[in-house]
Design an enzyme around this catalytic site. Structure first.
Site, PDB file in Angstrom:
ATOM      1  N   ASP A 176     -17.826 110.844  62.629  1.00 13.14           N
ATOM      2  CA  ASP A 176     -17.966 111.056  64.161  1.00 13.14           C
ATOM      3  C   ASP A 176     -19.301 111.464  63.795  1.00 13.14           C
ATOM      4  O   ASP A 176     -19.711 112.347  62.895  1.00 13.14           O
ATOM      5  CB  ASP A 176     -17.783 111.793  64.621  1.00 13.14           C
ATOM      6  CG  ASP A 176     -16.135 112.132  64.715  1.00 13.14           C
ATOM      7  OD1 ASP A 176     -15.527 110.985  63.905  1.00 13.14           O
ATOM      8  OD2 ASP A 176     -15.323 112.192  65.918  1.00 13.14           O
ATOM      9  N   ASP A 199      -7.586 105.417  67.194  1.00  9.66           N
ATOM     10  CA  ASP A 199      -7.721 106.337  66.323  1.00  9.66           C
ATOM     11  C   ASP A 199      -7.018 106.558  65.332  1.00  9.66           C
ATOM     12  O   ASP A 199      -5.634 105.658  65.796  1.00  9.66           O
ATOM     13  CB  ASP A 199      -8.069 107.697  67.170  1.00  9.66           C
ATOM     14  CG  ASP A 199      -9.520 108.512  66.609  1.00  9.66           C
ATOM     15  OD1 ASP A 199      -9.704 108.169  65.739  1.00  9.66           O
ATOM     16  OD2 ASP A 199      -9.547 109.647  67.363  1.00  9.66           O
TER      17      ASP A 199
HETATM   18  C1  GLA Z   1     -11.998 111.004  65.994  1.00  7.12           C
HETATM   19  C2  GLA Z   1     -12.849 110.370  66.552  1.00  7.12           C
HETATM   20  C3  GLA Z   1     -13.690 111.230  67.808  1.00  7.12           C
HETATM   21  C4  GLA Z   1     -12.725 111.137  68.850  1.00  7.12           C
HETATM   22  C5  GLA Z   1     -12.079 112.281  68.156  1.00  7.12           C
HETATM   23  C6  GLA Z   1     -11.377 112.225  69.966  1.00  7.12           C
HETATM   24  O1  GLA Z   1     -12.343 112.559  65.754  1.00  7.12           O
HETATM   25  O2  GLA Z   1     -13.859 109.839  65.708  1.00  7.12           O
HETATM   26  O3  GLA Z   1     -14.758 109.682  67.753  1.00  7.12           O
HETATM   27  O4  GLA Z   1     -11.950 109.760  69.742  1.00  7.12           O
HETATM   28  O5  GLA Z   1     -11.029 111.972  67.790  1.00  7.12           O
HETATM   29  O6  GLA Z   1     -10.182 113.256  69.207  1.00  7.12           O
END
Ligand code: GLA
Length: 421
Positions: free
Chosen positions: A226, A168
């Site tokens: 997301d 990430d």
């Molecule tokens: C980000 C990523 C998500 C998830 C969260 C976890 O938002 O894009 O897919 O992994 O972090 O905290």
């Protein structure tokens, strides 16, 4: 991840030397025939889009070894493993900290047996284990991450038997140069770890990763923020399935065996029960028809098929959908082409995906909010000149040689056809 860096792309990412880097990367990746290059052993870890399950949206910070093992058992018992799902990915919140030798250790309450033991059990079931970290000091959830410890962490993951790393980008600088350097650092560390580990880059598409993620060692790269469990979020800060779908247009050429555009995980089957995907119960989920279209579109886009729903409690129609062998075969086809929209008419979109052996997958998608009739001449409208046999996927109907595809679609529904000589 909230969309707080939304302006990054315009503000700073492509200013000055970043522009040069992006241009160089885009030149390399758009050289004619790039897609036909010889695949390396590293590429071969993801010759087709990865398929599996990830803990994030449903379990968030409650993920535990018990849950992971129960999900693995469910995947075996419900036919998902046989259908091709392989990876069980532990997302954020598994880390407990670093020990006195700086080695990561898991949260002792939720992962009391340790990750190695868990990986052994997952492997014993014939599945693969994925894990998560971040290219900064802390993950998005605020636990210890990998910056400065890339080699040690990659080695630790390899020793544990990890098969997939989602990496990430929270708490990291916005510019593309730093992103490339940090992702390549971990990419190199994984390559040198002695274990084949699929590398999933997750900087949310903010720095056009399709131009450089492969060069950083990535096998897949998120292309958007997301996904939330809504057909359309109508929210500037949070993306629904349709907002994400629109953002996949124009980047098909960058996907192929060894490296995939990743429009985030599947909301299919969540029905508003996820945490992050529903953000304080704001999103109530989609209808089955919408989830079915979401699944079919992601398959057409050669996207990774990573479920998020609680696999221990899937309803029958969701299970039938996510194990549909025709849709999965379209997604996993060896050519590895991402579908593109060939035609748009009256709120309908027709997506075409070339498949191996001169076959085609066609998805007729009713984006509109009204019922729509469609009738497309295979030659005149869709440029398919050779006589093709038509198989309709949802009802498994063999139509023989047709000159026209026609039917009726409810709002947000789609029809999927397989055409072969
Ligand atoms: C980000 C990523 C998500 C998830 C969260 C976890 O938002 O894009 O897919 O992994 O972090 O905290």
């Amino acid at each position: 991840m909230k969309q707080k860096f939304n302006s990054c792309f315009l503000d700073s990412c492509f200013a000055g030397k970043q522009t040069v880097l992006a241009l160089v990367m885009s030149l390399i990746f758009t050289i004619p025939g790039y897609g036909q290059q010889k695949l390396t052993a590293w590429d071969s870890l993801a010759l087709s889009p990865p398929m599996g399950w990830n803990s994030w949206n449903f379990f968030e910070n409650t993920v535990s070894e018990t849950i992971i093992l129960e999900i693995a058992d469910a995947m075996l018992a419900n036919g998902m493993k046989d259908a091709g799902y392989q990876y069980i990915i532990i997302d954020d919140f598994w880390v407990g900290g670093r020990d006195n030798q700086n080695r990561l250790f898991p949260d002792p309450v939720r992962f009391p047996s340790g990750i190695k033991k868990l990986a052994d059990e997952i492997h014993h079931k014939g599945l693969k284990l994925g894990i998560y970290s971040d290219a900064a000091e802390y993950t998005c959830g605020g636990v210890t991450a990998s910056l400065g410890f890339e080699e040690l962490d990659a080695k630790t993951f390899a020793e544990w038997g990890i098969d997939y790393l989602k990496y990430d980008y929270c708490h990291a600088p916005k510019d593309v140069t730093t992103a490339f350097v940090r992702y390549k650092k971990m990419g190199d560390a994984l390559r040198n770890s002695g274990r084949p580990i699929v590398y999933a880059i997750c900087e949310w598409g903010q720095r056009q990763p399709w131009l450089w993620a492969r060069a950083a060692g990535g096998h897949l790269w998120r292309t958007t923020w997301d996904s939330r469990d809504a057909w359309q979020s109508n929210d500037n800060d949070l993306t629904g399935i349709m907002e994400i779908y629109e953002q996949q247009k124009g980047i098909a050429q960058f996907a192929g065996p060894g490296g995939w555009n990743d429009p985030d995980m599947l909301m299919t089957g969540l029905y508003g029960k996820g945490r992050s995907s529903s953000v304080d119960h704001r999103f109530k989920g989609c209808s089955f028809t919408e989830y079915r279209t979401h699944f079919a579109l992601w398959a057409m886009l050669a996207a990774p098929l990573i479920l998020n729903a609680d696999l221990r409690n899937l309803d029958r129609e969701t299970l039938q959908l996510i194990t549909n062998r025709h849709i999965i075969a379209i997604n996993q086809d060896v050519l590895g082409k991402q579908a593109e929209v060939f035609l748009e008419r009256n709120g309908l979109e027709v997506l075409l995906k070339p498949l191996a052996n001169k076959r085609w997958a066609i998805c007729v998608f009713n984006k509109s909010n009204q019922q729509q009739k469609y009738s497309f001449d295979l030659k005149k409208d869709l440029d398919r000149y050779e006589p093709l046999r038509v198989f309709e996927v949802w009802n498994e109907k063999q139509h023989g040689r047709l000159s026209r595809l026609s039917g009726k679609l409810q709002p947000h529904d789609c029809a999927v056809f397989l055409l072969e000589p």
